[in-house]
Design a protein around this motif. Structure first.
Motif: not given
Ligand SMILES: O=C(CO)[C@H](O)[C@H](O)COP(=O)(O)O
Length: 210
Positions: A206-210, A1-4, A27-30, A181-182
């Motif tokens: 938290l998202v890295s653990q998923a 799972m990635k974080l934007q 991981d992503i900047v919007e 979610p991805d």
């Protein structure tokens, strides 16, 4: 799972300041729609030049002329470009075709789509890279969120990655993560915090653990 990280209510200088604090945790900047409206695609170019290692998403919310508008965003440095799910299939097809020429990606935003499940299946079949459920600011103001929508689209999206955006905070992140979610997109849940770095670090953990 990635974080934007979604950057909406800042100018180019403000965007650089936030990203420099949290780059290691995202991981992503919007580059959000309000920034593009205020600054143009120069904002995408400036952030890509300043942070070349980060994936940059241009939140253009394209509604028409998909191929042309994706081409301009990619020329500015975007790796992912958003197209609205309510737009015509031909617009989405044009966007996907253009993005594929340079190995870039298309995220379809289902904001304001009435039949979320049916449209998610349709856009998935058009070859998009991400299908995103999204409660925009106006819906957030009415107390709405997209958590149930995420579960609904996960049963029909077969090839694309799934994403969720809209008002996600540290307190609601576990519920979002449970739906698997991805990609999790967070704006105010990081930018609105007094300690942006700590908020981003905890969300990343938290998202890295998923
Ligand atoms: O696209 C957007 C608004 O249309 C925002 O970027 C998105 O909703 C994420 O920001 P927040 O977490 O603050 O809701």
């Amino acid at each position: 799972m990635k974080l934007q990280l979604a950057l909406d209510l800042v100018d180019i200088a403000g965007a650089k300041e936030v990203v420099s604090k949290v780059a290691e945790f995202i991981d992503i900047v919007e580059i959000g729609t309000p920034i593009v409206i205020n600054e143009g695609l120069h904002a995408v170019k400036a952030i890509k030049e300043a942070f070349p290692a980060l994936t940059v998403l241009a939140d253009l919310k394209i509604m028409d002329a998909g191929g042309y508008e994706v081409m301009k965003a990619v020329e500015a440095g975007a790796d992912i470009v958003t197209v609205l799910g309510v737009s015509d299939d031909s617009t989405i097809r044009g966007a996907v075709e253009e993005a594929k020429k340079t190995n870039k990606e298309i995220l379809v935003d289902l904001i304001n789509v009435k039949d979320i499940k049916a449209r998610a299946a349709e856009v998935d079949a058009l070859g998009v890279d991400y299908v995103c459920v999204h409660s925009g600011y106006d819906h957030q103001a009415e107390g709405k969120n997209s958590f149930a929508d995420l579960n609904a689209i996960k049963s029909v999206v077969k090839q694309a990655k799934t994403a969720i955006a809209g008002g996600i905070k540290l307190s609601t992140l576990p519920e979002v993560i449970a739906a698997n979610p991805d990609l999790v997109i967070v704006g105010g849940g990081i930018t609105g915090e007094a300690n942006q770095k700590a908020a981003a670090a905890e969300m990343k953990r938290l998202v890295s653990q998923a």
